[in-house]
Design a protein around this motif. Structure first.
Motif, mmCIF file in Angstrom:
data_model
loop_
_atom_site.group_PDB
_atom_site.id
_atom_site.type_symbol
_atom_site.label_atom_id
_atom_site.label_comp_id
_atom_site.label_asym_id
_atom_site.label_seq_id
_atom_site.Cartn_x
_atom_site.Cartn_y
_atom_site.Cartn_z
ATOM 1 N N ILE A 268 -2.069 53.691 -7.830
ATOM 2 C CA ILE A 268 -3.470 53.264 -7.759
ATOM 3 C C ILE A 268 -3.640 51.847 -8.284
ATOM 4 N N PHE A 269 -3.034 51.544 -9.434
ATOM 5 C CA PHE A 269 -3.302 50.273 -10.101
ATOM 6 C C PHE A 269 -2.196 49.230 -9.912
ATOM 7 N N GLY A 270 -0.979 49.669 -9.577
ATOM 8 C CA GLY A 270 0.135 48.730 -9.514
ATOM 9 C C GLY A 270 0.078 47.763 -8.355
ATOM 10 N N ASP A 271 -0.375 48.231 -7.180
ATOM 11 C CA ASP A 271 -0.348 47.362 -6.006
ATOM 12 C C ASP A 271 -1.234 46.132 -6.191
ATOM 13 N N ASN A 272 -2.392 46.315 -6.838
ATOM 14 C CA ASN A 272 -3.309 45.191 -7.001
ATOM 15 C C ASN A 272 -2.786 44.161 -7.996
ATOM 16 N N LEU A 273 -2.153 44.642 -9.061
ATOM 17 C CA LEU A 273 -1.602 43.695 -10.030
ATOM 18 C C LEU A 273 -0.400 42.968 -9.441
ATOM 19 N N GLU A 274 0.430 43.666 -8.687
ATOM 20 C CA GLU A 274 1.548 43.016 -8.008
ATOM 21 C C GLU A 274 1.034 41.977 -7.023
ATOM 22 N N ASP A 275 -0.079 42.279 -6.366
ATOM 23 C CA ASP A 275 -0.710 41.347 -5.439
ATOM 24 C C ASP A 275 -1.076 40.044 -6.136
ATOM 25 N N GLN A 276 -1.575 40.131 -7.359
ATOM 26 C CA GLN A 276 -2.028 38.947 -8.094
ATOM 27 C C GLN A 276 -0.884 38.208 -8.781
ATOM 28 N N LEU A 277 0.113 38.935 -9.270
ATOM 29 C CA LEU A 277 1.196 38.307 -10.029
ATOM 30 C C LEU A 277 2.341 37.825 -9.152
ATOM 31 N N GLY A 278 2.560 38.489 -8.019
ATOM 32 C CA GLY A 278 3.756 38.235 -7.226
ATOM 33 C C GLY A 278 4.790 39.312 -7.539
ATOM 34 N N MET B 14 -9.931 65.137 -16.064
ATOM 35 C CA MET B 14 -10.513 64.033 -15.302
ATOM 36 C C MET B 14 -9.455 62.960 -15.121
ATOM 37 N N PHE B 15 -9.157 62.626 -13.866
ATOM 38 C CA PHE B 15 -8.156 61.584 -13.627
ATOM 39 C C PHE B 15 -8.457 60.876 -12.306
ATOM 40 N N PRO B 16 -8.018 59.605 -12.191
ATOM 41 C CA PRO B 16 -8.304 58.836 -10.975
ATOM 42 C C PRO B 16 -7.457 59.319 -9.811
ATOM 43 N N ILE B 17 -8.025 59.234 -8.613
ATOM 44 C CA ILE B 17 -7.271 59.611 -7.418
ATOM 45 C C ILE B 17 -7.081 58.435 -6.468
ATOM 46 N N ARG B 18 -7.912 57.381 -6.594
ATOM 47 C CA ARG B 18 -7.775 56.196 -5.747
ATOM 48 C C ARG B 18 -8.765 55.155 -6.233
ATOM 49 N N ASP B 19 -8.520 53.910 -5.857
ATOM 50 C CA ASP B 19 -9.512 52.872 -6.099
ATOM 51 C C ASP B 19 -9.978 52.315 -4.757
ATOM 52 N N HIS B 20 -10.986 51.455 -4.810
ATOM 53 C CA HIS B 20 -11.539 50.845 -3.596
ATOM 54 C C HIS B 20 -11.069 49.392 -3.474
ATOM 55 N N ASN B 21 -9.894 49.124 -4.012
ATOM 56 C CA ASN B 21 -9.392 47.763 -4.153
ATOM 57 C C ASN B 21 -8.107 47.620 -3.338
ATOM 58 N N PRO B 22 -8.182 47.226 -2.071
ATOM 59 C CA PRO B 22 -6.971 47.137 -1.248
ATOM 60 C C PRO B 22 -6.110 45.944 -1.652
ATOM 61 N N SER B 23 -4.789 46.096 -1.571
ATOM 62 C CA SER B 23 -3.894 44.954 -1.797
ATOM 63 C C SER B 23 -3.734 44.194 -0.489
ATOM 64 N N GLU B 24 -3.471 42.898 -0.613
ATOM 65 C CA GLU B 24 -3.403 42.055 0.572
ATOM 66 C C GLU B 24 -1.984 41.868 1.090
ATOM 67 N N ARG B 25 -1.003 42.401 0.371
ATOM 68 C CA ARG B 25 0.382 42.363 0.847
ATOM 69 C C ARG B 25 1.087 43.641 0.395
ATOM 70 N N THR B 26 2.200 43.940 1.011
ATOM 71 C CA THR B 26 2.914 45.177 0.713
ATOM 72 C C THR B 26 3.454 45.147 -0.714
ATOM 73 N N PRO B 27 3.157 46.161 -1.539
ATOM 74 C CA PRO B 27 3.614 46.169 -2.940
ATOM 75 C C PRO B 27 5.052 46.696 -3.056
ATOM 76 N N TYR B 28 6.013 45.871 -2.664
ATOM 77 C CA TYR B 28 7.403 46.318 -2.610
ATOM 78 C C TYR B 28 7.910 46.789 -3.974
ATOM 79 N N VAL B 29 7.551 46.085 -5.035
ATOM 80 C CA VAL B 29 8.050 46.445 -6.363
ATOM 81 C C VAL B 29 7.445 47.763 -6.820
ATOM 82 N N THR B 30 6.150 47.942 -6.601
ATOM 83 C CA THR B 30 5.502 49.207 -6.965
ATOM 84 C C THR B 30 6.154 50.369 -6.229
ATOM 85 N N ILE B 31 6.389 50.192 -4.941
ATOM 86 C CA ILE B 31 7.061 51.240 -4.156
ATOM 87 C C ILE B 31 8.471 51.471 -4.681
ATOM 88 N N GLY B 32 9.187 50.395 -4.997
ATOM 89 C CA GLY B 32 10.550 50.514 -5.520
ATOM 90 C C GLY B 32 10.593 51.234 -6.854
#
Length: 243
Positions: free
Chosen positions: A83-93, A1-19
């Motif tokens: 799945i989880f990094g973009d949203n935290l990057e969105d909140q922290l910068g 059992m593992f997550p495949i996606r969340d329903h929580n869109p980020s409001e800006r491009t997660p450059y650090v997560t992608i990097g």
């Protein structure tokens, strides 16, 4: 059992997560036998608790976060990070999130070293740092919806859980694994996961307090502070009411 996606869109491009995903991909391709097979990078870049406690090979505290032991290890970690990094990057910068990620990785290493200070088994993987991302996500978005893929023998099903259930169960399994798995036996670094998760939650606590603490949860009811993504497939056939 593992997550495949969340329903929580980020409001800006997660450059650090992608990097971070790209950096892990590069190191993965460099070290795999079917890639460039730079095995020395894997051997000398891994974290050896026994060496670190003697003040040797200290670089492993950082480099182990960008190495993986196989395709499933790499793919699973990068899926969790995406799945989880973009949203935290969105909140922290962007830059604060990078610092947060690296600190969580160091905390994860500290957790594993504390549990097995004399271990000579190499530890690799981004999962400790990603566990910190999950801990921060849980604190900010406990009721965000996460789609989970469950495979039971021949039954494959996707169902949706609130983040606090999925992440809470995951953390409980890490603690259970840490207490029940014989020390220095190799396999999963449960105490690294637990240490990273706790560090992530603690590092995110000041962010939650700046947002109002319990008032932030009251405003959002534990959900993301924006509209969730709806993955439902609506029919294009117009609905005609019965007369």
């Amino acid at each position: 059992m593992f997550p495949i996606r969340d329903h929580n869109p980020s409001e800006r491009t997660p450059y650090v997560t992608i990097g971070l995903i790209f950096a892990n991909l590069v190191m993965f391709l460099l070290t795999m036998p079917w890639g460039l097979n730079a095995e020395g990078l894997w051997v000398y870049g891994a974290l050896y608790a026994g060496a670190v406690t003697q003040g040797d090979m200290m670089w492993g505290l950082l480099t182990h976060m960008f190495l993986h032991a196989g395709l499933m290890h790499f793919a699973g970690n990068m899926l969790f990070l995406w799945i989880f990094g973009d949203n935290l990057e969105d909140q922290l910068g962007h830059l604060p999130f990078l610092g947060f990620y690296l600190i969580c990785g160091l905390a994860a290493a500290a957790g594993q070293i504390s549990a097995e200070p004399g271990s000579t088994i190499p530890m690799v993987g981004a999962s400790g740092a990603i566990a910190g991302v999950m801990g921060g996500y849980l604190l900010l978005f406990p009721r965000a919806r996460v789609d989970v893929l469950a495979i039971i023998v021949i039954i494959v099903k996707v169902f949706t859980l609130p983040a606090w259930v999925m992440l809470g169960v995951w953390f409980a399994l890490q603690l259970m694994g840490g207490y029940t798995t014989p020390g220095d036996s190799g396999g999963v670094a449960y105490w690294a996961h637990s240490g990273g998760f706790v560090a992530g939650a603690l590092l995110t606590l000041p962010v939650l307090l700046r947002k109002g603490g319990s008032r932030f949860w009251s405003r959002t009811d534990g959900h993301p502070p924006h509209d969730p993504i709806d993955y439902g497939h609506r029919s294009r056939v117009p609905q005609i009411p019965r007369r």
